[in-house]
Design an enzyme around this catalytic site. Structure first.
Site, PDB file in Angstrom:
ATOM      1  N   ARG A  51      70.987  69.542  17.679  1.00  0.00           N
ATOM      2  CA  ARG A  51      69.925  69.932  16.731  1.00  0.00           C
ATOM      3  C   ARG A  51      68.727  70.495  17.489  1.00  0.00           C
ATOM      4  O   ARG A  51      67.939  71.263  16.929  1.00  0.00           O
ATOM      5  CB  ARG A  51      69.521  68.726  15.854  1.00  0.00           C
ATOM      6  CG  ARG A  51      68.428  69.030  14.881  1.00  0.00           C
ATOM      7  CD  ARG A  51      68.432  68.191  13.608  1.00  0.00           C
ATOM      8  NE  ARG A  51      68.736  66.790  13.800  1.00  0.00           N
ATOM      9  CZ  ARG A  51      67.908  65.877  14.350  1.00  0.00           C
ATOM     10  NH1 ARG A  51      66.711  66.238  14.766  1.00  0.00           N
ATOM     11  NH2 ARG A  51      68.270  64.625  14.485  1.00  0.00           N
ATOM     12  N   TYR A 103      58.234  90.706   2.526  1.00  0.00           N
ATOM     13  CA  TYR A 103      59.512  90.206   2.030  1.00  0.00           C
ATOM     14  C   TYR A 103      59.232  89.193   0.917  1.00  0.00           C
ATOM     15  O   TYR A 103      58.540  88.201   1.136  1.00  0.00           O
ATOM     16  CB  TYR A 103      60.313  89.589   3.176  1.00  0.00           C
ATOM     17  CG  TYR A 103      61.585  88.958   2.695  1.00  0.00           C
ATOM     18  CD1 TYR A 103      62.525  89.707   2.004  1.00  0.00           C
ATOM     19  CD2 TYR A 103      61.833  87.616   2.899  1.00  0.00           C
ATOM     20  CE1 TYR A 103      63.684  89.122   1.529  1.00  0.00           C
ATOM     21  CE2 TYR A 103      62.999  87.027   2.435  1.00  0.00           C
ATOM     22  CZ  TYR A 103      63.915  87.788   1.744  1.00  0.00           C
ATOM     23  OH  TYR A 103      65.052  87.208   1.261  1.00  0.00           O
ATOM     24  N   ASP A 176      56.730  90.015  11.541  1.00  0.00           N
ATOM     25  CA  ASP A 176      58.122  90.108  11.079  1.00  0.00           C
ATOM     26  C   ASP A 176      58.589  91.521  11.419  1.00  0.00           C
ATOM     27  O   ASP A 176      58.191  92.500  10.787  1.00  0.00           O
ATOM     28  CB  ASP A 176      58.191  89.842   9.569  1.00  0.00           C
ATOM     29  CG  ASP A 176      59.618  89.930   9.025  1.00  0.00           C
ATOM     30  OD1 ASP A 176      60.480  90.508   9.706  1.00  0.00           O
ATOM     31  OD2 ASP A 176      59.859  89.437   7.902  1.00  0.00           O
ATOM     32  N   LYS A 201      70.041  90.639   9.646  1.00  0.00           N
ATOM     33  CA  LYS A 201      70.002  92.089   9.415  1.00  0.00           C
ATOM     34  C   LYS A 201      70.514  92.837  10.651  1.00  0.00           C
ATOM     35  O   LYS A 201      71.641  92.655  11.051  1.00  0.00           O
ATOM     36  CB  LYS A 201      68.589  92.508   9.012  1.00  0.00           C
ATOM     37  CG  LYS A 201      67.915  91.577   8.016  1.00  0.00           C
ATOM     38  CD  LYS A 201      68.668  91.456   6.704  1.00  0.00           C
ATOM     39  CE  LYS A 201      67.908  90.525   5.762  1.00  0.00           C
ATOM     40  NZ  LYS A 201      68.656  90.081   4.626  1.00  0.00           N
TER      41      LYS A 201
HETATM   42  C1  LIG Z   1      61.922  91.596   6.339  1.00  0.00           C
HETATM   43  C2  LIG Z   1      62.652  90.320   6.059  1.00  0.00           C
HETATM   44  N1  LIG Z   1      62.148  89.168   6.528  1.00  0.00           N
HETATM   45  C3  LIG Z   1      62.765  87.983   6.303  1.00  0.00           C
HETATM   46  C4  LIG Z   1      63.928  87.905   5.564  1.00  0.00           C
HETATM   47  C5  LIG Z   1      64.583  86.564   5.322  1.00  0.00           C
HETATM   48  O1  LIG Z   1      65.719  86.474   6.120  1.00  0.00           O
HETATM   49  P1  LIG Z   1      67.015  85.577   5.752  1.00  0.00           P
HETATM   50  O2  LIG Z   1      67.642  86.192   4.541  1.00  0.00           O
HETATM   51  O3  LIG Z   1      67.838  85.676   6.995  1.00  0.00           O
HETATM   52  O4  LIG Z   1      66.521  84.200   5.480  1.00  0.00           O
HETATM   53  C6  LIG Z   1      64.478  89.079   5.056  1.00  0.00           C
HETATM   54  C7  LIG Z   1      65.726  89.010   4.249  1.00  0.00           C
HETATM   55  O5  LIG Z   1      66.031  89.937   3.504  1.00  0.00           O
HETATM   56  C8  LIG Z   1      63.829  90.310   5.307  1.00  0.00           C
HETATM   57  O6  LIG Z   1      64.323  91.465   4.843  1.00  0.00           O
END
Ligand SMILES: Cc1ncc(COP(=O)(O)O)c(C=O)c1O
Length: 379
Positions: A51, A103, A176, A201
């Site tokens: 973990r 997001y 991000d 992604k």
């Molecule tokens: C820009 C962005 N940040 C964060 C996330 C969240 O990621 P996850 O779906 O892997 O939890 C996404 C998911 O679509 C995203 O497009």
């Protein structure tokens, strides 16, 4: 492997590590959850319990640390687990500045769980540096969060300028960078303290792993706190996912470069289409964030774009219904191209226009992608 090789070279060979026992060029998957303790009570292997840490995720983390030019990385069970860990490492009462366009699930989490946790969350247009400067409260603002390019309008925030403003106010800057990937932008070199990816992604790239990452510019008390959030909350990825992620990252540079070239062709063609009112793609000279994107994105403008339809919401939904090669699905950054009516996924409160279709350009032949869109638009 010598670290002076180009990042794309280091990615292709997953840092060039060779398994010492067998000479294997591909690492094994380490499924163990627990590791033997030495008779003297120590852990010379460096591993105690999975973990907290495991050799398979360590390899993926080390590669990402190298690609981002950071000091250390942490792999999480999802992008959301990685992003929310950052906010959970703050104290109740801390002021945080987040983008208005971001997001949607993270925005939802912040206003639901983040507020309940006691964070003072302030959404700001982070593309506007005056607005960002005005929102910062020196001594109280602990974190500025950027997403650039930001889902799904692909707005660009200036990382270097935001880092300067955040640091002057005594706050950290986290980015991000899921859509830019380390191929196109290295936020830490521009002054950010932390980079987050939904590794689901582009990093993985094959739509078969959910994972997230954080990379820090320095190992300090804040980073220890993030490690502790992961180890104690247990939002860690599995070994098999970490191994698939590492395999996906070997082709990251090829895939991202190809996606950028194809997205450019799709954007140019869509910009001339009579049924398309507007194309949102950072490479286009009339895109509001073009100049900032050209400064901080090197080698391309990404594989994501959106189109706004002249016929409004009905035309957008009908166009998505008529494609056959593009797949109607959420997510982004995979080898297959995806189309999505974004407002209906995000629901009430979303800032996304109803006439918008989000396109994730994959690695198919761009001529096929354009032909399929044109057929759907012509019907
Ligand atoms: C820009 C962005 N940040 C964060 C996330 C969240 O990621 P996850 O779906 O892997 O939890 C996404 C998911 O679509 C995203 O497009």
């Amino acid at each position: 492997m010598a670290m002076e090789w180009e990042p794309g070279t280091l990615a292709a060979q997953a840092l060039g590590r060779v398994e010492p026992r067998t000479g294997a060029l591909v690492p094994g998957i380490e499924p163990a959850t627990t590791f033997e303790r030495d008779p003297d009570g120590g852990y010379r292997s460096g591993h105690v319990y999975a973990r907290a840490d495991n050799p398979t995720f360590r390899h993926a983390e080390d590669l990402l640390t190298t690609l981002e030019g950071g000091a250390d990385s942490l792999l999480f069970a999802s992008g959301m687990a990685a992003a929310t860990a950052v906010f959970q490492a703050l104290d109740p009462g801390d002021h945080v500045v987040v983008p208005k366009v971001m997001y949607w699930a993270l925005r939802g989490w912040l206003f639901d769980h983040g507020s309940r946790w006691g964070l003072a969350i302030e959404p700001v247009d982070t593309t506007d540096l005056d607005a960002l400067a005005a929102a910062l409260q020196p001594g109280r603002t602990r974190l500025v969060w950027l997403e650039t390019p930001a889902n799904p309008l692909w707005e660009i925030s200036d990382i270097a300028a935001a880092a300067e403003l955040a640091h002057r106010a005594g706050a950290r800057l986290a980015v991000d960078s899921t859509v830019a990937t380390p191929v196109l932008t290295r936020p830490l070199a521009l002054g950010a303290d932390l980079v987050m990816h939904s590794a689901t992604k582009y990093l993985n790239g094959h739509s078969d792993v959910i994972a997230g990452t954080l990379t820090t510019v320095r190992e300090d008390e804040w980073w220890d706190r993030l490690k502790s959030v992961r180890a104690r909350q247990g939002g860690i990825a599995g070994s098999f996912e970490a191994w698939l992620l590492l395999r996906g990252m070997r082709t990251l540079f090829l895939r991202v470069r190809h996606c950028c070239q194809s997205a450019q062709l799709v954007a140019e063609r869509m910009a001339q289409h009579p049924r398309v009112a507007q194309v949102l793609y950072p490479s286009l000279p009339d895109f509001p964030g073009h100049a900032a994107a050209a400064r901080q994105m090197t080698g391309g403008f990404g594989g994501m774009l959106s189109i706004r339809m002249r016929g409004g919401e009905a035309a957008a939904i009908a166009t998505a219904a008529r494609v056959s090669l593009w797949k109607r699905a959420t997510s982004l950054g995979g080898v297959e191209s995806l189309i999505e009516h974004r407002a209906s996924i995000e629901g009430p409160g979303s800032p996304v226009p109803l006439d918008l279709l989000r396109l994730s350009v994959g690695i198919e032949e761009p001529a096929d992608l354009i032909a399929d869109l044109e057929t759907a638009l012509a019907a």
